[in-house]
Write a protein that holds these residues in place. Structure first.
Motif, PDB file in Angstrom:
ATOM      1  N   TYR B  43      47.387 -14.292  35.877  1.00  0.00           N
ATOM      2  CA  TYR B  43      47.177 -14.337  37.326  1.00  0.00           C
ATOM      3  C   TYR B  43      46.963 -12.920  37.878  1.00  0.00           C
ATOM      4  O   TYR B  43      46.039 -12.679  38.676  1.00  0.00           O
ATOM      5  CB  TYR B  43      48.357 -15.051  37.996  1.00  0.00           C
ATOM      6  N   LEU B  44      47.774 -11.975  37.431  1.00  0.00           N
ATOM      7  CA  LEU B  44      47.608 -10.588  37.880  1.00  0.00           C
ATOM      8  C   LEU B  44      46.239 -10.051  37.458  1.00  0.00           C
ATOM      9  O   LEU B  44      45.585  -9.324  38.211  1.00  0.00           O
ATOM     10  CB  LEU B  44      48.722  -9.707  37.306  1.00  0.00           C
ATOM     11  N   VAL B  45      45.805 -10.440  36.266  1.00  0.00           N
ATOM     12  CA  VAL B  45      44.477 -10.024  35.790  1.00  0.00           C
ATOM     13  C   VAL B  45      43.388 -10.603  36.691  1.00  0.00           C
ATOM     14  O   VAL B  45      42.415  -9.919  37.039  1.00  0.00           O
ATOM     15  CB  VAL B  45      44.259 -10.456  34.328  1.00  0.00           C
ATOM     16  N   ALA B 187      37.686 -24.526  37.006  1.00  0.00           N
ATOM     17  CA  ALA B 187      37.836 -23.129  36.584  1.00  0.00           C
ATOM     18  C   ALA B 187      36.468 -22.462  36.569  1.00  0.00           C
ATOM     19  O   ALA B 187      35.460 -23.075  36.218  1.00  0.00           O
ATOM     20  CB  ALA B 187      38.472 -23.062  35.201  1.00  0.00           C
ATOM     21  N   ASP B 188      36.439 -21.198  36.964  1.00  0.00           N
ATOM     22  CA  ASP B 188      35.234 -20.386  36.832  1.00  0.00           C
ATOM     23  C   ASP B 188      35.584 -19.181  35.958  1.00  0.00           C
ATOM     24  O   ASP B 188      36.675 -19.118  35.380  1.00  0.00           O
ATOM     25  CB  ASP B 188      34.701 -19.976  38.209  1.00  0.00           C
ATOM     26  N   LEU B 189      34.671 -18.225  35.878  1.00  0.00           N
ATOM     27  CA  LEU B 189      34.910 -17.064  35.012  1.00  0.00           C
ATOM     28  C   LEU B 189      36.159 -16.291  35.427  1.00  0.00           C
ATOM     29  O   LEU B 189      36.788 -15.639  34.598  1.00  0.00           O
ATOM     30  CB  LEU B 189      33.704 -16.122  35.042  1.00  0.00           C
ATOM     31  N   PHE B 190      36.522 -16.358  36.713  1.00  0.00           N
ATOM     32  CA  PHE B 190      37.684 -15.613  37.194  1.00  0.00           C
ATOM     33  C   PHE B 190      38.995 -16.350  36.901  1.00  0.00           C
ATOM     34  O   PHE B 190      40.048 -15.732  36.826  1.00  0.00           O
ATOM     35  CB  PHE B 190      37.545 -15.315  38.692  1.00  0.00           C
ATOM     36  N   ALA B 191      38.908 -17.672  36.747  1.00  0.00           N
ATOM     37  CA  ALA B 191      40.119 -18.442  36.451  1.00  0.00           C
ATOM     38  C   ALA B 191      40.397 -18.511  34.945  1.00  0.00           C
ATOM     39  O   ALA B 191      41.539 -18.732  34.532  1.00  0.00           O
ATOM     40  CB  ALA B 191      39.989 -19.854  37.024  1.00  0.00           C
ATOM     41  N   LEU B 192      39.375 -18.331  34.115  1.00  0.00           N
ATOM     42  CA  LEU B 192      39.591 -18.439  32.664  1.00  0.00           C
ATOM     43  C   LEU B 192      40.631 -17.428  32.149  1.00  0.00           C
ATOM     44  O   LEU B 192      41.458 -17.784  31.303  1.00  0.00           O
ATOM     45  CB  LEU B 192      38.267 -18.297  31.909  1.00  0.00           C
ATOM     46  N   ASP B 197      46.196 -17.385  29.464  1.00  0.00           N
ATOM     47  CA  ASP B 197      47.564 -16.861  29.446  1.00  0.00           C
ATOM     48  C   ASP B 197      48.554 -17.841  30.071  1.00  0.00           C
ATOM     49  O   ASP B 197      49.724 -17.521  30.253  1.00  0.00           O
ATOM     50  CB  ASP B 197      47.601 -15.518  30.205  1.00  0.00           C
ATOM     51  N   ALA B 198      48.097 -19.044  30.387  1.00  0.00           N
ATOM     52  CA  ALA B 198      48.948 -19.968  31.152  1.00  0.00           C
ATOM     53  C   ALA B 198      49.809 -20.883  30.286  1.00  0.00           C
ATOM     54  O   ALA B 198      50.834 -21.387  30.737  1.00  0.00           O
ATOM     55  CB  ALA B 198      48.080 -20.816  32.086  1.00  0.00           C
TER      56      ALA B 198
END
Lengths: 270, 270
Positions: B43-45, B187-192, B197-198
């Motif tokens: 999430y921080l990433v 999900a998009d490229l920013f959520a992957l 890491d989830a």
């Protein structure tokens, strides 16, 4: 920084000299040139690691990520370093290798003391299968490639010569090889990032042309034991000219000492 | 930056607001807390990537490396960005997520335009084998873990519940799972990078305790198609408390859209 005649080329060519303010002078040598021309990326990373080791309180690089912004070149370089965090068990710092005012490579690395690490050990993988080094062949014997000075510094031994080298790519981007530095110097944690990037790209077995590395991550898991190192190289996903390449290095104790992954880009569509 | 009520939590909680000089304001939410406590590293990433996307000329993150220097915390954050190089095909930039004057995460990322990439495609791997999502089970159904708000944001479906969750670690640090964001947002490229890491660390199947991530590298290979994503998680080398974890995400077109590797450290020797 002057290369003493007694120094191994790896030590001479990765030496750095402090200029103050966390900046170091280095000289990029023409003795580590890669197949695509110019200095090998792993060699540039090793120079950065040497500079970083001067600014962190821990001696062993454990993990690094290198972004290749522009090709490096033979000649003078500055390595600008910055300590991001110095903790009890690990410290992290960043290096920027600059030539002619342009940043070539950016490396972030975490250092620690591997001998002080403790905890669980469990391995779900095996070293690559290879005939003994003395029963293996030098893939470049009789087929030297002009300009690839890296081949004078790093020695390989394989069971069979790679198909691409003889104009018959196998279609399988993978292989196993022995590797070591030439010249009676065993690889250490600083040389392993060079070795993971020293072999020909596995994608050559797809009959492709030149490629560049965008990013290289290396995990350094233990100090390697002396002698030949068993390496496994594999590319699993080539998609629209982008590909991953995984590289493992196992030492004579059958221990994984380095593991890397890079994202590369083919330069010619095929 | 205020969370609109119509915004999905991922969009609301990764929003950044420019403060000038490449610095952005962000608010780290408590809605993405991980098993070990505190905000999930992925999430921080994702927050850092959103800030980086504001300073690079290319829209698609392609590869990133994140170093976790200190745990993040709920509340205000600044993301300091710096453009390292803007090229024709790719650009590279760095983000530092700072809270209370201390850097928590450093991310370097290369962006490009995936739709403009062209060249060879060849895949030597398969998506993980999983029963259809509707025939799979929610591993956390009936076993909610207090404080893990991430479980309210990301949904998993597995063939069998993981052994560690029921006090019976399998001894095999690997598994396959479906994953998606909850709440009708694909999900998009920013959520992957969040999704890789989830999931719970695979090493939990070795019966170990808490762990931290030192570094996480993510390759983003294509825009994911909508719906459930098939994930493969595996740890192959645990040595003196340090371990790698590989994570693959495949979409419904059976295409690898993300691949990650992290180096983690077990906190309790066992």
């Amino acid at each position: 920084m002057a290369a003493l005649s007694s120094q191994h080329p790896f030590d001479a060519d990765t030496a750095v000299e402090p200029l103050g303010d966390g900046t170091f002078a280095a000289t990029i040598s023409g003795r580590w040139n890669r197949l695509a021309g110019g200095p090998n990326g792993g060699y540039l990373v090793a120079v950065c690691l040497k500079a970083l080791s001067e600014v962190v309180p821990h001696g062993d690089p454990m993990v690094l990520s290198a972004f290749f912004l522009r090709p490096g070149q033979e000649g003078a370089a500055q390595v600008q370093t910055e300590l991001a965090r110095a903790g009890r068990r690990t410290s992290t710092a960043e290096a920027r290798l600059v030539q002619d005012g342009k940043e070539r490579v950016r490396v972030v690395a975490t250092f620690g003391r591997l001998a002080h690490m403790s905890g669980r050990t469990a391995v779900f993988n095996d070293p690559p299968s290879l005939p003994a080094p003395e029963q293996s062949i030098d893939p470049l014997a009789g087929a030297p490639i002009a300009g690839v000075t890296l081949a004078d510094r790093v020695e390989f031994r394989v069971a069979e010569p790679p198909g691409w080298l003889h104009g018959e790519p196998t279609g399988r981007p993978e292989g196993n090889t022995w590797a070591r530095l030439k010249g009676d110097r065993d690889a250490d944690l600083f040389a392993l990032p060079l070795l993971v990037d020293a072999a020909a790209p596995a994608v050559l077995e797809l009959g492709v042309g030149r490629s560049v590395t965008l990013e290289l991550t290396v995990h350094l898991r233990d100090h390697p034991s002396p002698g030949w190192l068993a390496c496994r190289i594999v590319t699993r996903h080539v998609f629209n000219g982008l590909y991953d390449e995984d590289f493992e290095i196992w030492d004579s104790r059958r221990r994984l000492v380095a593991q890397s992954r890079q994202l590369g880009m083919l330069l010619e569509p095929s």
